[in-house]
Design a protein around this motif. Sequence first.
Motif, short mmCIF file in Angstrom:
data_model
loop_
_atom_site.label_atom_id
_atom_site.label_comp_id
_atom_site.label_asym_id
_atom_site.label_seq_id
_atom_site.Cartn_x
_atom_site.Cartn_y
_atom_site.Cartn_z
N LEU A 188 0.86 -1.17 0.00
CA LEU A 188 0.00 0.00 0.00
C LEU A 188 0.90 1.23 0.00
O LEU A 188 1.74 1.39 0.89
N THR A 189 0.73 2.08 -1.00
CA THR A 189 1.47 3.33 -1.06
C THR A 189 0.47 4.47 -1.06
O THR A 189 -0.47 4.49 -1.87
N ILE A 190 0.66 5.40 -0.13
CA ILE A 190 -0.16 6.60 -0.03
C ILE A 190 0.74 7.77 -0.37
O ILE A 190 1.80 7.94 0.23
N ARG A 191 0.33 8.57 -1.34
CA ARG A 191 1.13 9.72 -1.77
C ARG A 191 0.23 10.95 -1.88
O ARG A 191 -0.83 10.89 -2.50
N GLN A 192 0.64 12.02 -1.26
CA GLN A 192 -0.10 13.28 -1.34
C GLN A 192 0.82 14.33 -1.95
O GLN A 192 1.92 14.56 -1.46
N ASP A 193 0.36 14.94 -3.03
CA ASP A 193 1.12 15.93 -3.79
C ASP A 193 0.43 17.28 -3.74
O ASP A 193 -0.78 17.36 -3.52
N GLY A 194 1.21 18.32 -4.02
CA GLY A 194 0.62 19.63 -4.22
C GLY A 194 0.85 20.62 -3.11
O GLY A 194 0.21 21.67 -3.07
N TYR A 195 1.75 20.31 -2.18
CA TYR A 195 2.03 21.25 -1.09
C TYR A 195 2.70 22.50 -1.66
O TYR A 195 3.62 22.42 -2.44
N ARG A 196 2.24 23.62 -1.22
CA ARG A 196 2.81 24.89 -1.65
C ARG A 196 3.69 25.46 -0.54
O ARG A 196 3.98 24.78 0.44
N ASP A 197 4.09 26.72 -0.69
CA ASP A 197 4.96 27.35 0.29
C ASP A 197 4.17 28.24 1.24
O ASP A 197 3.10 28.74 0.90
N GLY A 198 4.70 28.42 2.42
CA GLY A 198 4.09 29.28 3.42
C GLY A 198 3.96 28.56 4.74
O GLY A 198 4.03 27.32 4.80
N PRO A 199 3.74 29.30 5.81
CA PRO A 199 3.69 28.69 7.15
C PRO A 199 2.60 27.64 7.31
O PRO A 199 2.84 26.58 7.92
N ASP A 200 1.40 27.89 6.81
CA ASP A 200 0.32 26.90 6.94
C ASP A 200 0.64 25.64 6.14
O ASP A 200 0.37 24.53 6.58
N TRP A 201 1.19 25.85 4.95
CA TRP A 201 1.57 24.71 4.13
C TRP A 201 2.68 23.92 4.80
O TRP A 201 2.65 22.68 4.80
N ASP A 202 3.68 24.57 5.37
CA ASP A 202 4.77 23.88 6.06
C ASP A 202 4.23 23.08 7.24
O ASP A 202 4.60 21.92 7.45
N TRP A 203 3.33 23.71 8.02
CA TRP A 203 2.71 23.02 9.14
C TRP A 203 1.97 21.78 8.67
O TRP A 203 2.10 20.69 9.25
N TYR A 204 1.16 21.92 7.61
CA TYR A 204 0.35 20.82 7.11
C TYR A 204 1.23 19.69 6.58
O TYR A 204 1.00 18.51 6.88
N ARG A 205 2.26 20.03 5.81
CA ARG A 205 3.15 18.99 5.28
C ARG A 205 3.84 18.25 6.43
O ARG A 205 3.95 17.02 6.40
N ASP A 206 4.29 18.96 7.45
CA ASP A 206 4.90 18.31 8.60
C ASP A 206 3.91 17.37 9.29
O ASP A 206 4.26 16.25 9.67
N ALA A 207 2.67 17.84 9.47
CA ALA A 207 1.64 17.02 10.12
C ALA A 207 1.35 15.77 9.30
O ALA A 207 1.25 14.66 9.85
N VAL A 208 1.22 15.93 8.00
CA VAL A 208 0.91 14.81 7.12
C VAL A 208 2.09 13.84 7.03
O VAL A 208 1.91 12.62 6.94
N SER A 209 3.31 14.36 7.10
CA SER A 209 4.50 13.49 7.08
C SER A 209 4.48 12.52 8.25
O SER A 209 4.96 11.38 8.14
N GLN A 210 3.93 12.94 9.37
CA GLN A 210 3.79 12.06 10.53
C GLN A 210 2.51 11.23 10.44
O GLN A 210 2.49 10.08 10.89
N ALA A 211 1.45 11.81 9.89
CA ALA A 211 0.14 11.15 9.90
C ALA A 211 0.03 10.00 8.89
O ALA A 211 -0.52 8.94 9.24
N TRP A 212 0.49 10.18 7.65
CA TRP A 212 0.27 9.13 6.65
C TRP A 212 0.91 7.80 7.03
O TRP A 212 0.29 6.74 6.84
N PRO A 213 2.12 7.75 7.59
CA PRO A 213 2.64 6.44 8.03
C PRO A 213 1.75 5.79 9.09
O PRO A 213 1.55 4.57 9.08
#
Length: 145
Positions: free
Chosen positions: A107-132
């Motif tokens: 099973l591979t889960i991939r999420q694309d489309g993160y942009r730049d900015g503080p909210d985007w950085d926060w979300y990408r960090d959260a998702v980096s921990q959440a998807w595993p």
Amino acid sequence: MRHVETTVRVNAAPEAVLRAFTDVEAMRQWWGADRGLVEPREGGVWALAWERSAQGFKYVTTGRIASMEPGCRLCIADLVYFNPDRAVLGPMMLTVQVTAVDGGCLLTIRQDGYRDGPDWDWYRDAVSQAWPEVAKLVKRFVEAA
């Protein structure tokens, strides 16, 4: 664009693993979604909400099923994330891929489309921990069935 990706081996049929992402009742059980609407077809809606209260839902994720190959792949386009403490984030692409291997699948889960900015950085960090963690939840749920 930036992305997050995780892969886990699941000892179950690819069809069962992919169905865990299209069956709202299943997502209530393994993911804790309070409500959802999924039309499991190309062009169909894919929407989930968490943490219901008297004020409504705290978190909502919604998108459109861009493509669906039973037992193989689910691509959700125009994915948008709503959080009361952050900007509305989107659109993104979520891809759930299952690949048959001896006695199960990957099973591979991939999420694309993160942009730049503080909210985007926060979300990408959260998702980096959440998807595993989400991948492990799916694995446990499907293997227990």
